[in-house]
Design a protein around this motif. Sequence first.
Motif, PDB file in Angstrom:
ATOM      1  N   LEU A  65      46.446   6.868  84.224  1.00 37.05           N
ATOM      2  CA  LEU A  65      47.057   6.539  82.931  1.00 37.05           C
ATOM      3  C   LEU A  65      47.242   7.779  82.078  1.00 37.05           C
ATOM      4  N   PRO A  66      48.276   7.801  81.265  1.00 38.47           N
ATOM      5  CA  PRO A  66      48.396   8.876  80.266  1.00 38.47           C
ATOM      6  C   PRO A  66      47.461   8.574  79.082  1.00 38.47           C
ATOM      7  N   LYS A  67      47.175   9.583  78.307  1.00 39.91           N
ATOM      8  CA  LYS A  67      46.278   9.464  77.155  1.00 39.91           C
ATOM      9  C   LYS A  67      46.720   8.355  76.201  1.00 39.91           C
ATOM     10  N   GLU A  68      48.013   8.233  75.970  1.00 40.33           N
ATOM     11  CA  GLU A  68      48.524   7.239  75.015  1.00 40.33           C
ATOM     12  C   GLU A  68      48.162   5.815  75.446  1.00 40.33           C
ATOM     13  N   GLU A  69      48.274   5.517  76.737  1.00 41.38           N
ATOM     14  CA  GLU A  69      47.944   4.174  77.214  1.00 41.38           C
ATOM     15  C   GLU A  69      46.443   3.926  77.144  1.00 41.38           C
ATOM     16  N   TRP A  70      45.653   4.943  77.482  1.00 40.70           N
ATOM     17  CA  TRP A  70      44.194   4.803  77.400  1.00 40.70           C
ATOM     18  C   TRP A  70      43.767   4.555  75.952  1.00 40.70           C
ATOM     19  N   ASP A  71      44.303   5.346  75.045  1.00 42.99           N
ATOM     20  CA  ASP A  71      43.974   5.168  73.620  1.00 42.99           C
ATOM     21  C   ASP A  71      44.438   3.809  73.112  1.00 42.99           C
ATOM     22  N   ALA A  72      45.593   3.352  73.553  1.00 37.45           N
ATOM     23  CA  ALA A  72      46.096   2.038  73.146  1.00 37.45           C
ATOM     24  C   ALA A  72      45.184   0.939  73.703  1.00 37.45           C
ATOM     25  N   TRP A  73      44.704   1.102  74.944  1.00 45.79           N
ATOM     26  CA  TRP A  73      43.774   0.120  75.513  1.00 45.79           C
ATOM     27  C   TRP A  73      42.489   0.067  74.691  1.00 45.79           C
TER      28      TRP A  73
END
Length: 166
Positions: A30-38
């Motif tokens: 995952l990219p950072k943006e998806e991890w942070d959104a999760w």
Amino acid sequence: MESALIDLVVNRVIEEYVDEAEFYQNQLGLPKEEWDAWKKNQFVLPEFANQQLIFLFSDYEWMLVQKVIRLTKMIPEKEQQAVLEYRKMSAAIAKKWINSDLANIEIVEKMYNKKELEKYIQVKVVMDYNVWGYSDIISFTFPAVDRTRVASSKRELIQLMTDTYE
């Protein structure tokens, strides 16, 4: 996604990996943006990634995670304390296993933050039923300086668990 589950997963990732980026990039892809959104409960992970989250925990630990999540649903004020509740519960169970003399203790050295050479040990308390694949395992992470304490006696390990997790 339950915020208690998110807290428990992030805590385990921090214990198991050099940093969160190593986990979400290498294990989940995952990219950072998806991890942070999760982490903000704004993104649903693909099924493969959800399975990887479960694999952060032993089967027994995953059962404890589910119990903590259920507790936070029944008592909403516990939701912010999910990690603390999980740690207290795992330490209490592990201490009973150790006191019963039925558990084995495995110590694994780990290195984090290679620049600063931080060393930790992972202590696994294992209830072995002599049937392959059915052992119950609870893991703990301590600074490596505590290795001599936990390696010397079960009593010292129990005291360290009490000092650290309760």
